[in-house]
Design a protein around this motif. Sequence first.
Motif, PDB file in Angstrom:
ATOM      1  N   CYS A  12       0.837  -1.204   0.000  1.00  0.00           N
ATOM      2  CA  CYS A  12       0.000   0.000   0.000  1.00  0.00           C
ATOM      3  C   CYS A  12       0.870   1.253   0.000  1.00  0.00           C
ATOM      4  CB  CYS A  12      -0.945   0.009   1.198  1.00  0.00           C
ATOM      5  SG  CYS A  12      -2.319  -1.153   1.065  1.00  0.00           S
ATOM      6  N   ALA A  13       1.903   1.273   0.835  1.00  0.00           N
ATOM      7  CA  ALA A  13       2.797   2.434   0.898  1.00  0.00           C
ATOM      8  C   ALA A  13       3.434   2.688  -0.459  1.00  0.00           C
ATOM      9  CB  ALA A  13       3.883   2.207   1.963  1.00  0.00           C
ATOM     10  N   SER A  14       3.872   1.644  -1.101  1.00  0.00           N
ATOM     11  CA  SER A  14       4.495   1.775  -2.414  1.00  0.00           C
ATOM     12  C   SER A  14       3.497   2.303  -3.449  1.00  0.00           C
ATOM     13  CB  SER A  14       5.057   0.418  -2.848  1.00  0.00           C
ATOM     14  OG  SER A  14       5.711   0.515  -4.069  1.00  0.00           O
ATOM     15  N   GLY A  15       2.295   1.755  -3.435  1.00  0.00           N
ATOM     16  CA  GLY A  15       1.259   2.200  -4.371  1.00  0.00           C
ATOM     17  C   GLY A  15       0.836   3.639  -4.142  1.00  0.00           C
ATOM     18  N   ILE A  16       0.727   4.034  -2.886  1.00  0.00           N
ATOM     19  CA  ILE A  16       0.350   5.412  -2.569  1.00  0.00           C
ATOM     20  C   ILE A  16       1.419   6.370  -3.095  1.00  0.00           C
ATOM     21  CG2 ILE A  16      -0.013   7.068  -0.699  1.00  0.00           C
ATOM     22  CD1 ILE A  16      -1.088   4.617   0.974  1.00  0.00           C
TER      23      ILE A  16
END
Length: 142
Positions: A12-16
Amino acid sequence: MSQDTLYLLKECASGIQMGISTIENVEENVEDESMALLLKDSKEEHERLFGETKTLLDHMDAETPEPNLFAKGMAKAKSEFVLVMDDDKKIADLIVDGCNMGVKSVHKYMNQYPNADEQTKKIARRLVNIEERLSVDLRNYL
């Protein structure tokens, strides 16, 4: 904490971050004021969600990952190509495609890491909602 929680949170952090980066790549070239506002608002939502995600990762003593360098490089190259045309329709198309890829990826990771805790699953669902809403809103500019 399960490994699923950590892995889903990192994805999620990477996608955000990828979403923020993509918006930043194009936002100054958007001519339509209402479209620019949509992008600004979405970027702010992404930034708030990233802050929450980073806080959780920090509490787990986990590093906050960077987006995949190849994917980030390809997105930047595609953004720069679109910007040469300086066309809001092309920019909207680029962002809609990115949102759709993001939604697909987050669902894939939610299925891959089903034992993640509820707080992390909630972050993933919020990310999907942000991406889906932006995709729908930008369809008016295609």
